[in-house]
Each structure stands twice: as structure tokens, then as C-alpha cells.
Design a protein around this motif. Structure first.
Motif, PDB file in Angstrom:
ATOM      1  N   LEU A   1      38.709  39.061  29.117  1.00 32.63           N
ATOM      2  CA  LEU A   1      39.081  39.300  30.514  1.00 32.63           C
ATOM      3  C   LEU A   1      39.282  37.984  31.259  1.00 32.63           C
ATOM      4  CD1 LEU A   1      36.788  42.321  31.433  1.00 32.63           C
ATOM      5  CD2 LEU A   1      39.274  42.293  31.321  1.00 32.63           C
TER       6      LEU A   1
ATOM      7  N   TRP B   1      42.492  36.403  30.188  1.00 31.99           N
ATOM      8  CA  TRP B   1      43.619  37.126  30.772  1.00 31.99           C
ATOM      9  C   TRP B   1      43.805  36.701  32.227  1.00 31.99           C
ATOM     10  CZ3 TRP B   1      43.750  43.123  31.633  1.00 31.99           C
ATOM     11  CH2 TRP B   1      45.051  43.488  32.007  1.00 31.99           C
TER      12      TRP B   1
ATOM     13  N   VAL C   1      34.945  38.679  37.319  1.00 28.62           N
ATOM     14  CA  VAL C   1      34.895  39.233  35.966  1.00 28.62           C
ATOM     15  C   VAL C   1      33.455  39.469  35.543  1.00 28.62           C
ATOM     16  CG1 VAL C   1      35.336  38.741  33.541  1.00 28.62           C
ATOM     17  CG2 VAL C   1      37.089  38.243  35.251  1.00 28.62           C
TER      18      VAL C   1
ATOM     19  N   ALA D   1      31.712  42.988  34.793  1.00 28.50           N
ATOM     20  CA  ALA D   1      31.191  43.222  33.443  1.00 28.50           C
ATOM     21  C   ALA D   1      29.766  43.760  33.526  1.00 28.50           C
ATOM     22  CB  ALA D   1      31.234  41.928  32.636  1.00 28.50           C
TER      23      ALA D   1
ATOM     24  N   ASP E   1      43.620  41.369  41.437  1.00 25.19           N
ATOM     25  CA  ASP E   1      42.878  40.879  40.265  1.00 25.19           C
ATOM     26  C   ASP E   1      41.992  41.957  39.674  1.00 25.19           C
ATOM     27  OD1 ASP E   1      43.755  38.194  39.962  1.00 25.19           O
ATOM     28  OD2 ASP E   1      42.741  37.739  41.847  1.00 25.19           O
TER      29      ASP E   1
ATOM     30  N   GLN F   1      43.610  44.831  37.698  1.00 19.89           N
ATOM     31  CA  GLN F   1      43.956  44.588  36.295  1.00 19.89           C
ATOM     32  C   GLN F   1      42.753  44.810  35.397  1.00 19.89           C
ATOM     33  OE1 GLN F   1      46.179  41.019  35.413  1.00 19.89           O
ATOM     34  NE2 GLN F   1      46.755  40.857  37.563  1.00 19.89           N
ATOM     35  N   ILE F   2      41.590  44.324  35.863  1.00 18.49           N
ATOM     36  CA  ILE F   2      40.394  44.489  35.032  1.00 18.49           C
ATOM     37  C   ILE F   2      40.051  45.977  34.889  1.00 18.49           C
ATOM     38  CG2 ILE F   2      37.947  43.945  34.880  1.00 18.49           C
ATOM     39  CD1 ILE F   2      38.566  41.415  36.501  1.00 18.49           C
TER      40      ILE F   2
ATOM     41  N   PHE G   1      42.321  47.692  32.566  1.00 21.16           N
ATOM     42  CA  PHE G   1      42.022  47.347  31.177  1.00 21.16           C
ATOM     43  C   PHE G   1      40.828  48.150  30.654  1.00 21.16           C
ATOM     44  CE2 PHE G   1      39.376  44.844  28.294  1.00 21.16           C
ATOM     45  CZ  PHE G   1      40.248  44.711  27.232  1.00 21.16           C
TER      46      PHE G   1
END
Lengths: 662, 478
Positions: free
Chosen positions: A652, A655, B209, B213, B269, B272-273, B276
Motif C-alpha cells: 500500500l 502504491w 496507510v 492498516a 488517497d 484507493q486504499i 484495494f
């Protein structure tokens, strides 16, 4: 009354079809047979009222059937002489067959189903003959096809019966395709499917003398712009295609002999007396259209004559008792089409009428024989039955006399076939179309053959030494009265129907009897002309009959070795006839096998390999592959799990970084 | 007491009730010993219901304790779901506890404590509150996962969960520190205010991120899902039922809140995460479930897949999307509770069974159970007109409206693949040879299963009002 005639069989079918198993076989038999007997009696009443009374054509409305845009089709019963003749034929034979079946099907465990089908068939056939428009006729047309399919395959555990049922259905589809195109064509041309409207407009399509300039194109068929006359011819030929399928005319005849796989009463009812004559009836019903197309009538004559000749030749060498009669039926239908082609509609219907009696008699008689010899159908294993089943023997002889047309020329003494068949032969001699000459010769030769194979059947079955095993011979017994009484009634018809009714059908009483039911052009003088043929023409069918009888007597009574000698001398010809001119083999080669090859290709390669392989099977196989790999990821080791999480974060982050720089 | 503190305390009263109640129950348990289990469980359920009722009846909206705690319609909606999950799983544990020698009074106490943590997560409006709530919840869950300490599988599951949970907490904390470093704030509102003016900074995205996570670990989204199947299978079944319901509500609420408030300015941003992990979860959940033989493990993959579907709604970043998530979580909760009520009822004379093959021929031995599970499985597979279909419908609708066509198409395809394993259970129940029925269901399980089945079956009739409530909840962020 007319509603009762038409709907009693339907009622019987519904009652027995739905509740047959709980009612039991006895009740089922009595209900359906009782209804049919009532319908048959009412039909005779109607026959005399309409045929010999004052009433004109009239319709009995039932309900509104289709009303869509300009297409309107009512459900109505069109009652005229043609209809009541058919009502009499259908209901009489059907009632007798119902009664006969009580005895014949005695050992069958599925009698309610059988009787329900018989009544369903009768209803559909009545729908067909009482139709007021082409759509309703097509409904009945398909209904009898369905019932025929069900009854041929009645013993559905027999593979040959199933194959025969499918064959009958498929071959009829070919004809029906033409028929339905013809109906479309009629609708395009006349703007209606109702008979009244069609007949009213048809007159304007009559070919006008001297009008040679091409009229405006009214119809586009396969890219050809057709003017009125040509359009009419095309439509007539398409409709005739339907008739060819249903009435087993060359080249769509192949299903009829195979249809003998069904129970014998079915053969008598459907494949001799009624359904197969639907084509004849349809052409007669549409006589106002067909009469206008000279070309179409020529084709009808030619096909009819060809079938009459062809089927008679094949009948010469068949050994199965029912198949002989089946080819005979095919051949007699050919006679009827020749008469139609001459514009001699009344003779065709007359022959249809008489033929129903003697052919049903022959079939039911042969059923009685088969019943007597323990379901054996091969005539080579019969012989010498005359003493054991004398009543059946005499009934069969009467049927044969009627079929071969025994009578004294120039008098009115004769069996039913003598009047109707000879009228057709004489008519073909005076007919005015290019195929008439051929038809006359073919019919006379066919008459010789008819006589020969009919007597051959009698001699092989009833005369000579017994060829069956002693065990079978020991069990031979006369049929019970419930089977014999229908034979007696039919025998009366076979003997006297001709002498009683010939005057009304084709003689002096023509116009009073038929009224407006049949249409012939003013310049068609066949009704008058066929009386005035030369003496030798009148004697020709008689001579043919005598000749056939003599040869058969020579071959099968006096010197039974002759046929075998002839067969071995002319092996090729014998095989050619025995194999029915190789029609089945030809169709198998031309249509069945390529279709199967194409089917196998589409199945194995097209569907199996390509569609299934890339579609459902392929995808599911890939899903299983992916699943197996994913499951392997779940190792159970903690550090693998942690590693996956870190990889995920790293991916991630990467990316996001790349996403920001690019 | 200052007025501000007073209003803060009143806003947080449900949490305080539960926290205080947990401590009281602990005392009761300690002093009355082993016999106390059913009493404690009953009281715990009463406390949960009481807290929920107080929140619905008297709970206001607003921010408390200097903007670190927030109560708004969305929080109330998700808290109610979460409380239902906690209460129902507690109720369902009673019979199991008796039968399987699982009657430890610590269990309800731990559930209560973890519930407090989850309520804090849902109401968190500050990175520190978020972390504290999450840790309180997690610590209780680590213990609960291993509560059957005589079972190797249970302790292994607890240990794995603990180690990986620690790792994810570390990531979360690292992410929070990065965010703090680049914005200078921990409060969500302040972070959003700082971000909306500034340029996109790579370091902040790193922080994003890591924070996501850490939260994704809690909702067991791919690739942070690896603990789920092992823990679901290893933990005692009531614990698994709890894992599959309440914490998912809380973590999903946290995910929504954090993306919709703190990181709202950098939506491009996080979208997109989310896309995914949503795709990864849907696909992996669908494919991996096919290979499973244990029904709890199957439900683990099922929950992974469903989280993926719910995230589809979040990825849309719209009001309809959030509404879709809220509805999805509601329906998912009901279906999950019903399914686990069924799994808890998979009892034979010689104990509980968990293999899918044990369901063979259930339609002849226990037709009622089989029928309701069939309804639930059809719903989980997303067959109309059952509730599961509408759940998927709303999130996919949001995705389509937000022009996320690829995501929606992949989602639909994944649900087709996923339908296979739900339908396989139905096939095994209805068409395979019976292998012997189950013991009669306990009353509470029967109630939960029946209510769940009825909800799923008749959702189409009351979907409208539910949708309006969810819409009001979603309005919080727009």
C-alpha cells in the motif's frame, strides 16, 4: 347438437384423462365409448339433415379465439355437407374403434390412458373438420399430430415405437412448416384467415382469358416478385405441402408404415380412416382457391399418382400384415389426391368416405388376426387360419372385395370401392391437366397391384398350410363379440356405402347434396365427362382387379414356389421393393446423418469444449484452482501471518508513493 | 463540578454504566465463586440493555471532554448494533457454558469491558481516544479468545491473536505518530482542518496507510485478515459469535468515522486504499471459503467477504455510501447472529459438532432448523428478496453512483463465486443422505434463530423505515 358432437369426445378425454386411474379401466372404457357412440349417432342425424335437407352452409359460433390487429379468428363450427361427411366418417369409425379396443386392449394395464388419447384424437380431428378458418384448422391439425404421436408411442417402453412416434412427428413438422407458411401467405394475400372471407375474395384472383399483361406484384416469395396468379400457386403448393405430410404422400410418406408400431385400433382410426385423410379434406375445403391454380392442381395430380403407384409396388412384397395395409392406405390416398388434382373433389371425398369403411375393416380385421395368433404380425408365420377364425376371415374378404373394387361394370351392383375408385380412374382419363395421362396409367397399374397384394394377404394369412408353431396354432381363437360387432358394421358400410351414396356424391344428386360446399370452375366439366368415357376405360379397373386376383391365386394357392423363384431371379428389383425404394436410406443419408453429425459436432465441440470448457466448467475449475492456492496461504504459522500483514502495508505504501510521483 | 464536565459525563454515561457495571460484576463473581456465572451473565445482559436504553431515551448529541469524545446519530446507530451483538452473544453463551464446562464468570465481565472499549472506539474523536478504546477492547478480546485455557486450539488462537494484534497496534500507533508529526494534532477535527489547506505530504500518506492498516486488522480485511480463520475456529463458539458480531460493528464505525472526518480532505488517497482492501477481501473471502470443511472457519471467510462488500459503500465516499455501510452492518449482524445461533445448536449426544458434513440431510431430521438456515444462507449469498440482497444492493448502488464501476463489477462477480459455498450448505442439508439429527435447540437459540430468520425474510417490508434511520445516521458526516 353440433356442440355436443364436437365436445363430447373432449369431455370424455378430460374425464378419463384426469381421473382415469381412479375411475378404473372399465369405467373409462364405457365413458369414452358411450360419448363417442352418442356423437356418432348425432353425426348421422346431422348428415341426413344437412346433406339431404334444405339447410345451407351455416356456422355455430363457440368463442372468440384470436383478435389481434387485423388478424381475427373465431372459434366456430362451419357446418356444410363436406363437414357432415367428415363428421360421419370420424365419429363412426372412432366409435367403432373405441368399442373394438375394449376387446383388443383387454390385457393392457394402461387402458384409461389409451382411451383418453383416442378421445383426444377424435376431438382434435373434429376441430379440424369443423374449422371455420385456417387458424382453427391448424389447431386441429396439430392436435391430431400430437394425438398420433402419443398413440404411436403408446407402448413407450418399446424403442421401435418411440422411434416411430418421433419419426411421425418430425416428418409431419416438415409438412406443417409448409402449411403454416401457406396460412401466412393466405393472410397476406386475402387479409383474412376466415374461409368465408377468403372464398369471397378468391374469385377476383381467377385467371382472366386474354389478360396477358403482367398484373402488379402482390407477393414476395424467396426474392421473387409474384403477381396474383403466381402468388396463388405458391400458396396452394405450400398448403399442399402440409397435406403431403399429413396424408403421407411421396416424399413425406415414410412415417406412415412405421406408425404401425402403435396398437392396431390406432392404425385403423388414425392411420387409415381419419387423420391421414386430413390432407384430402383440406384440399377439398380449399377448393375455391385450388381450383384457380392450374399449376398447383397438376402438381397434386402428379404427386398423387406417383404415391398411388409407388406404395402399391412396395405393398407387393411386404411381409408384415399391417405394413401391407399401411402401404395400401398410402396408395389409396394417392388415388384421392389424383381426383383432387383433376378438380374432381366430390370423387375424392367419396373415396375418402368409402375407404374409411373398408380400410378400417381391414385394419380391425388384421387386428383380430393378430389377436388370434398371439401378437404375430409376420404373414410368413401364418397361413391356414380360415377354418379357425371363419368370421374374421369373411370380414377380411369383404374388406378386400371392397378395396379391390369388385363389381359388375355398367351396373350398380358392386362394393364400395367399385364406385369410388373406378370413378377416380375414369376421371383421370378425361382430366384436363398435363399429368392426367400419367395418372391414368399409374392408377390402372396400381389397381392391378392393389388387387394382387390384397389377395396375397388373404391367401398367405388364411389359406395354405399353417406355418405358425403348433403352440401358437393351438391357442388360435375367434375374437370376442365386442371386437366382431364393429367388424360387422364396417362390413355393411364396405359393401353398401357405394351403392347407396354414389348418386348423391358424384351422380345426379350432386348439386342438391353438396350445395355450395365444393367449388369448381364453370369450365370444369369432369362431373359430366367421366360418365362418357370409352367402354375399355370403364373395363380397365375391372380387368386390373381380375388380373391381380389371378396372379395372386397362381402365386400363393396353385404354385407357392413361384414367388420365391421370381424373387431369386430378380434379386435387385425385389430388394428395391422390399426396401421401399430406399427412401428411408436416402433420407438417412441426406438428412438424418448430416443432422446427427452437425449435432454431435455442436454438442461435443461447440457446447462441450468451447462453451462449457471456457464457460461454466472452465470457470469453476479455475475457481477451484484459486481456492486451493488461497487455502494453502493459510499455513498456520504466525510469522507467515505477520509477513503477509507487513507485505500488505508495504504494498500500500509503495502504491501511494508511486501514485504521488507519477 | 463544572457544567462542562457535567455535560461530558452525561454524554458518556452509557460507557460509564457499563464500565462501572463490569467492576461490580467482577466483585460479585469473585465473592460468589463458580456458581455465579448465570447470575453474572444475566446482570451483564441487563446492564447492556440498560445502557442502550438510556442512550436511546436520554442520550444527547454533542462533543465531550474537550472534543475527544463525540456522540452523534451515527455513533448511536452503530452503538446500538454493537450492544445488540454483545447482548445476544452473551445470551447465546448460557446453554453452551453449561454443556461445555465453559461457565466462567470472567467471560461476561470481559465482554462488558470490551464493550466499553468498543463504545469508545465508536465515539472517538481523537487519535488518543481511538487508541485507548481500541486497546481496551483488544485486551479483553485476547483473553476471551484464549478463555478455554485447557484447549490447545483455544490458547493457540488467543496467542496468535495477541501477537498479531500487538503488531497491528504498533502499526496504528506508528501511523498516529506520523499523522501527529505532519499535522501537529491528534483531534480529528483539527487534523481535518490542517489537511484541508495543505498540500499532499507523502509522510502523512504513510501515516494514513498505517492507521488504516491498524483498523483494517480489526475488521479483518485482507491482507490483515490472517488471524481470522484460526481464531474463529479455535475459540469457543460463543466467543466466535462475539468476534463475528460486535467488534466488527465497532471497527467498521471507527473506519467510517476516521475516513469521513480526520482524513476527509485526502479522500482521494484513502479511497484507493479502501478500494484495494475491499476488492482483496471480497475476492479472497469468496474463493477461500469454498475450500472449507469447518463451518466456523467458513464463517470466518464469509465475514471477510462481507467486510469487503461493506467497504464498497465506504469507497464511494458519499452519503448513500455511508448509509449503505450502516444498513450492511445491520443486516450482516442479524444474519451472523442467526447463523451462530444455529452453529451453537449443532449438538449431538456426544457434544457439539462443527463440520459442514454433519449437516447432511438436516431437512429430514430437523426441518425447521434446516429451513431457517436455508433462508439465512440464501440471504448471505444475496438472493432477492431476502435482506442480504438489499444490503449488497445499497452498497453497489452507491459505488455505481460514484462511478466506481470496476469495483461494483468485481463485487458482483465475487458474490457469484461466494454464492457457491452458501448454496453448497443448502444442498448438503436438503439433498444428502441424513447422518443423524441434532438435539432439540435451547430456547434462547431458538428465539435468536427464529428472529433472525424472520428479519431476513420480511426485511423487504420494513426496509423503508430502517433505511431512513440509516440515512439519518449517515447525514452526520455530510
Amino acid at each position: 347438437m353440433y356442440q355436443a358432437i364436437v365436445f363430447l369426445p373432449l369431455l370424455g378425454f378430460l374425464i378419463v384423462g384426469l381421473f382415469g386411474t381412479s375411475l378404473g379401466a372399465k369405467a373409462s372404457e364405457y365413458i369414452t365409448s358411450g360419448f363417442l357412440v352418442i356423437a356418432a349417432i348425432l353425426s348421422w342425424v346431422a348428415f341426413f339433415q344437412v346433406g339431404f335437407g334444405e339447410s345451407e352452409v351455416f356456422t355455430v359460433p363457440v368463442l372468440r379465439f384470436i383478435d389481434s390487429g387485423s388478424l381475427q379468428a373465431d372459434w366456430a363450427l362451419r357446418i356444410d355437407t363436406l363437414t357432415v361427411v367428415m363428421l360421419v366418417v370420424v365419429n363412426t369409425v372412432s366409435a367403432l374403434v373405441h368399442i373394438y379396443s375394449i376387446g383388443y386392449m383387454h390385457h393392457d394395464p394402461h387402458r384409461p390412458r389409451f382411451f383418453a388419447y383416442l378421445s383426444l384424437f377424435t376431438f382434435a380431428m373434429l376441430m379440424l373438420v369443423t374449422a371455420d378458418n385456417l387458424v382453427q384448422m391448424f389447431f386441429g391439425w396439430e392436435g391430431v399430430g400430437l394425438a398420433s404421436y402419443l398413440l404411436i408411442g403408446f407402448w413407450y417402453k418399446k424403442p421401435s415405437a418411440n422411434a416411430a412416434a418421433i419419426k411421425a412427428f418430425v416428418v409431419n413438422r416438415v409438412g406443417d412448416f409448409g402449411f403454416i407458411l401457406g396460412i401466412f401467405g393466405v393472410f397476406v394475400l386475402f387479409g383474412s384467415v376466415s374461409f368465408d372471407a377468403i372464398f369471397a375474395t378468391a374469385a377476383s384472383y381467377a385467371p382472366v382469358e386474354g389478360a396477358h399483361e403482367a398484373t402488379a406484384a402482390v407477393f414476395n416469395f424467396l426474392g421473387y416478385e409474384l403477381d396474383r396468379g403466381a402468388a396463388l400457386t405458391v400458396i396452394c403448393l405450400l398448403l399442399f405441402m402440409g397435406a403431403m405430410g399429413k396424408s403421407a404422400q411421396v416424399p413425406l410418406h415414410t412415417w406412415l408404415p412405421d406408425a404401425m408400431e402403435g396398437p392396431t385400433p390406432v392404425s385403423a382410426l388414425i392411420h387409415a380412416a381419419t387423420m391421414v385423410t386430413a390432407g384430402v379434406f383440406m384440399l377439398a375445403r380449399l377448393s375455391p382457391i385450388f381450383e384457380l391454380s392450374h399449376t398447383a392442381l397438376t402438381v397434386v395430380t402428379f404427386i398423387g399418382a406417383l404415391t398411388a403407384f409407388f406404395a402399391a409396388t412396395v405393398g407387393l412384397v411386404q411381409n408384415d400384415i399391417k405394413r401391407v395395409i399401411a402401404y395400401s392406405t398410402c396408395s389409396q390416398l394417392g388415388y384421392m389426391f389424383v381426383a383432387l388434382g383433376m378438380g374432381f373433389y366430390s370423387a375424392a371425398i367419396f373415396h375418402l368416405f368409402t375407404h374409411a369403411f373398408f380400410k378400417a375393416l381391414l385394419f380391425l380385421g388384421s387386428g383380430s388376426v393378430i389377436h388370434a395368433v398371439s401378437d404375430e404380425q409376420d404373414m410368413r408365420k401364418m397361413g391356414g387360419l380360415r377354418k379357425l377364425i371363419p368370421t374374421t376371415y369373411w370380414m377380411m374378404v369383404i374388406g378386400t372385395l371392397a378395396l379391390t373394387g369388385v363389381g359388375i361394370p355398367a351396373t350398380i351392383i358392386g362394393t364400395a370401392g367399385f364406385f369410388s375408385k373406378d370413378a377416380i380412374i375414369e376421371g383421370s382419363f378425361v382430366g384436363h391437366n398435363p399429368a392426367a395421362g400419367f395418372a391414368f396409367i399409374a392408377l390402372v397399374i396400381a389397381a392391378v397391384f392393389t388387387s394382387f397384394y390384397s389377395w396375397r394377404l388373404i391367401f398367405m394369412t388364411f389359406h395354405g398350410k399353417p406355418r405358425a408353431t403348433a403352440d401358437v396354432m393351438h391357442h388360435v381363437h375367434e375374437s370376442p363379440p365386442v371386437m366382431l360387432v364393429p367388424l360387422f358394421i364396417l362390413a355393411v358400410g364396405a359393401l353398401f356405402a357405394g351403392v347407396i351414396f354414389h348418386d348423391a356424391f358424384i351422380g345426379e344428386g350432386y348439386s342438391e347434396f353438396w350445395k355450395a360446399a365444393l367449388y369448381i370452375l364453370p369450365e370444369n366439366h369432369i362431373l359430366h365427362d367421366f360418365h362418357g368415357v370409352p367402354v375399355w376405360v370403364k373395363l380397365a379397373p375391372f380387368a386390373a382387379m381380375i388380373l391381380g386376383f389371378g396372379v395372386a391365386y397362381q402365386f400363393y394357392i396353385r404354385s407357392p414356389e413361384t414367388p420365391k423363384y421370381l424373387a431369386s431371379q430378380h434379386r435387385g428389383l425385389y430388394a428395391f421393393l422390399l426396401n421401399k425404394w430406399y427412401f428411408d436410406e436416402l433420407y438417412d443419408f441426406l438428412f438424418v446423418r448430416p443432422a446427427k453429425r452437425l449435432g454431435t459436432f455442436l454438442w461435443k465441440t461447440g457446447d462441450g469444449a468451447v462453451i462449457d470448457g471456457l464457460g461454466p466448467d472452465g470457470i469453476s475449475a479455475r475457481v477451484v484452482d484459486v481456492t486451493n492456492r488461497v487455502v494453502k496461504l493459510q499455513t498456520g504459522y504466525l510469522y507467515h501471518y505477520a509477513f503477509v500483514m507487513l507485505i500488505g502495508v508495504a504494498a500500500l505504501v509503495t502504491w501511494m508513493m508511486l501514485g504521488s510521483t507519477f | 463540578m463544572t457544567p462542562e464536565l457535567y455535560s461530558s459525563l452525561s454524554l458518556a454515561l452509557p460507557e460509564l454504566i457499563i464500565a462501572g457495571g463490569a467492576l461490580v460484576l467482577l466483585m460479585i463473581g469473585v465473592y460468589s465463586g463458580e456458581r455465579a456465572n448465570s447470575t453474572v451473565t444475566g446482570l451483564a445482559v441487563a446492564i447492556l440493555i440498560g445502557a442502550g436504553a438510556w442512550m436511546l431515551l436520554f442520550g444527547g448529541t454533542g462533543k465531550a471532554f474537550g472534543n475527544v469524545f463525540v456522540s452523534d446519530p451515527f455513533a448511536v446507530f452503530m452503538k446500538v448494533l454493537m450492544l445488540i451483538g454483545s447482548a445476544v452473544t452473551l445470551v447465546m453463551s448460557v446453554g453452551f457454558a453449561k454443556a461445555e464446562k465453559f461457565d466462567k464468570f470472567e467471560y461476561p465481565v470481559l465482554i462488558l469491558l470490551s464493550t466499553v472499549g468498543m463504545m469508545l472506539m465508536i465515539s472517538a474523536n481523537d487519535m488518543i481516544t481511538l487508541y485507548l478504546g481500541l486497546e481496551l477492547q483488544s485486551l479483553a478480546l485476547y483473553v476471551v479468545a484464549a478463555i478455554n485455557r485447557d484447549s490447545v486450539r483455544s490458547t493457540e488462537a488467543g496467542l496468535k491473536y495477541f501477537v498479531l494484534g500487538a503488531l497491528s497496534s504498533g502499526m496504528l500507533l506508528y501511523g498516529i505518530s506520523l499523522v501527529y508529526g505532519y499535522t501537529g494534532h491528534t483531534g480529528f477535527d483539527a487534523i481535518a482542518a490542517t489537511l484541508s489547506g495543505a498540500d499532499r505530504q507523502l509522510g502523512l500518506v504513510f501515516g494514513l496507510v498505517f492507521v488504516l492498516a491498524g483498523v483494517a486488522f480489526k475488521i479483518s480485511a485482507v491482507p490483515f485478515h490472517m488471524w481470522t480463520p484460526d481464531v474463529y475456529e479455535g475459540a469457543p463458539t460463543p466467543v466466535t459469535a462475539f468476534f463475528a458480531s460486535a467488534p466488527k460493528m465497532a471497527a467498521m464505525a471507527l473506519m467510517v468515522r476516521i475516513t469521513m472526518t480526520a482524513f476527509e480532505p485526502i479522500a482521494a488517497d484513502w479511497q484507493q486504499i479502501v478500494v484495494f482492501i475491499s476488492i482483496a477481501s471480497m475476492v479472497l473471502g469468496s474463493f477461500a471459503a469454498i475450500g472449507q470443511k469447518n463451518i466456523k472457519r467458513l464463517m470466518a471467510y464469509s465475514s471477510i467477504g462481507h467486510v469487503g462488500f461493506a467497504l464498497v459503500g465506504l469507497a464511494a465516499n458519499t452519503e448513500t455510501g455511508v448509509r449503505g455501510v450502516a444498513i450492511y452492518m445491520l443486516i450482516y449482524l442479524v444474519m451472523t447472529l442467526g447463523t451462530f445461533a444455529f452453529i451453537l445448536a449443532m449438538r449431538r449426544k456426544d457434544g457439539n459438532v462443527e463440520q459442514i458434513s454433519d449437516l447432511a440431510g438436516l431437512s429430514t431430521t430437523n426441518p425447521m432448523m434446516a429451513t431457517i438456515l436455508t433462508i439465512l444462507m440464501f440471504s448471505l449469498a444475496g438472493i432477492p428478496p431476502l435482506a442480504g440482497f438489499w444490503a449488497k444492493w445499497y452498497v453497489f448502488l452507491a459505488a455505481i453512483n460514484a462511478n466506481l464501476y470496476a469495483l461494483a463489477i468485481i463485487g458482483v462477480l465475487a458474490s457469484v463465486v461466494g454464492a457457491y459455498y452458501y448454496l453448497r450448505i443448502i444442498k448438503i442439508m436438503w439433498f444428502d443422505e441424513p447422518v443423524g439429527g441434532f438435539l432439540p435447540m435451547a430456547g434462547e437459540l431458538r428465539l435468536v434463530l427464529g428472529a433472525s430468520g424472520a428479519f431476513v425474510l420480511f426485511y423487504v417490508f420494513f426496509g423503508g423505515p430502517v433505511g431512513r434511520v440509516a440515512e439519518a445516521a449517515a447525514k452526520t458526516f455530510f
